[in-house]
Design a protein around this motif. Structure first.
Motif, short mmCIF file in Angstrom:
data_model
loop_
_atom_site.label_atom_id
_atom_site.label_comp_id
_atom_site.label_asym_id
_atom_site.label_seq_id
_atom_site.Cartn_x
_atom_site.Cartn_y
_atom_site.Cartn_z
N ALA A 115 0.45 -1.21 0.13
CA ALA A 115 -0.04 0.11 0.34
C ALA A 115 0.94 1.50 -0.19
N PHE A 116 1.99 1.29 -0.93
CA PHE A 116 2.92 2.23 -1.07
C PHE A 116 3.90 2.03 -2.20
N GLN A 117 3.90 3.41 -2.07
CA GLN A 117 5.22 3.59 -3.76
C GLN A 117 6.35 4.01 -2.45
N CYS A 118 6.69 5.29 -3.12
CA CYS A 118 7.58 6.28 -1.99
C CYS A 118 7.51 5.76 -0.85
N GLY A 119 6.68 5.49 -0.15
CA GLY A 119 6.38 5.56 1.64
C GLY A 119 6.26 7.04 2.49
N TYR A 120 6.41 8.19 1.47
CA TYR A 120 6.28 9.13 2.23
C TYR A 120 5.08 9.46 2.99
N CYS A 121 3.88 8.90 1.95
CA CYS A 121 2.66 9.27 3.25
C CYS A 121 2.14 8.57 4.18
N THR A 122 3.30 7.09 3.98
CA THR A 122 2.52 6.05 4.72
C THR A 122 2.61 6.57 6.00
N ILE A 152 -3.43 12.01 1.81
CA ILE A 152 -2.72 12.63 0.25
C ILE A 152 -2.32 11.35 -0.08
N CYS A 153 -2.18 10.87 -1.44
CA CYS A 153 -1.00 10.34 -1.38
C CYS A 153 -0.57 10.42 -2.91
N ARG A 154 0.82 10.97 -3.61
CA ARG A 154 1.42 11.63 -4.45
C ARG A 154 1.48 10.87 -5.42
N CYS A 155 1.45 9.14 -4.50
CA CYS A 155 1.66 7.91 -5.99
C CYS A 155 0.50 7.11 -5.84
N GLY A 156 0.03 7.47 -5.74
CA GLY A 156 -1.65 7.26 -5.99
C GLY A 156 -1.51 5.73 -5.81
FE1 FES Z 1 4.13 7.90 -2.72
FE2 FES Z 1 2.30 7.88 -0.99
S1 FES Z 1 3.30 6.62 -1.23
S2 FES Z 1 3.42 9.49 -1.30
#
Ligand code: FES
Ligand code: FES
Length: 172
Positions: A115-122, A152-156
């Motif tokens: 449930a993440f890509q970059c993980g910043y919002c996680t 918000i999740c910018r990675c969608g």
């Molecule tokens: Fe990248 Fe949510 S995982 S902003």
């Protein structure tokens, strides 16, 4: 000397340090006494003074949810409040969610569902999701969309985030 100090001298004002206050914060079950600039936000106190960098600074304006922490069990965006306002309150950050080294079920579900890509919002997503279930607002897919809309999740990664939340909800 900073540019601001130079300006103050030219205006006849003596440069001075920002006012400092002693505050006590209860974070993840530990009591911390800090000497901070009276204007420091809860987010900056956690990150810069306590080294708890799990809560992220995204917008710094209360609009993205990356800084979400729990205060007395309620979700709060830590960038919007002064640290001094949260004394004597029970603050939980993402670092305080696991118990005895075991991931919280929501953390485990995020990993399982990717449930993440970059993980910043996680971290903010997870703190908000934990509270969402406590609030009884994860009954339907629409509810989850609506009541997680402050994160918000910018990675969608939204479909996977919702899948993780649904699973924890079904198992709770
Ligand atoms: Fe990248 Fe949510 S995982 S902003
Ligand atoms: Fe606090 Fe975006 S950093 S809401």
């Amino acid at each position: 000397m900073t540019h601001a100090d130079t300006e103050k001298r030219l205006c006849g004002q003596a440069p001075h340090d920002p006012p400092q206050v002693a505050i006590t914060l209860h974070v993840n079950g530990i009591v911390h006494t800090l000497q901070v600039d009276a204007r420091v936000t809860l987010l900056d106190a956690l990150r810069d003074h306590l080294g708890l960098t799990g809560a992220k600074k995204g917008c710094d304006q209360g609009a993205c949810g990356a800084c979400t922490v729990l205060v007395d069990g309620k979700r709060v965006v830590a960038c919007l409040g002064l640290a001094a306002q949260y004394q004597e309150r029970e603050i939980t950050t993402i670092e305080g969610l696991s118990v005895d080294g075991r991931l919280h079920p929501m953390q485990a579900a995020f990993v399982k569902h990717d449930a993440f890509q970059c993980g910043y919002c996680t971290p903010g997503q997870i703190m908000s999701a934990v509270c969402l279930i406590e609030e009884g607002r994860a009954e339907t897919e629409e509810d989850i969309c609506e009541f997680m809309s402050g994160n918000i999740c910018r990675c969608g990664a939204y479909p996977n985030i919702r899948a993780a939340i649904r699973e924890v909800k079904e198992e709770s």
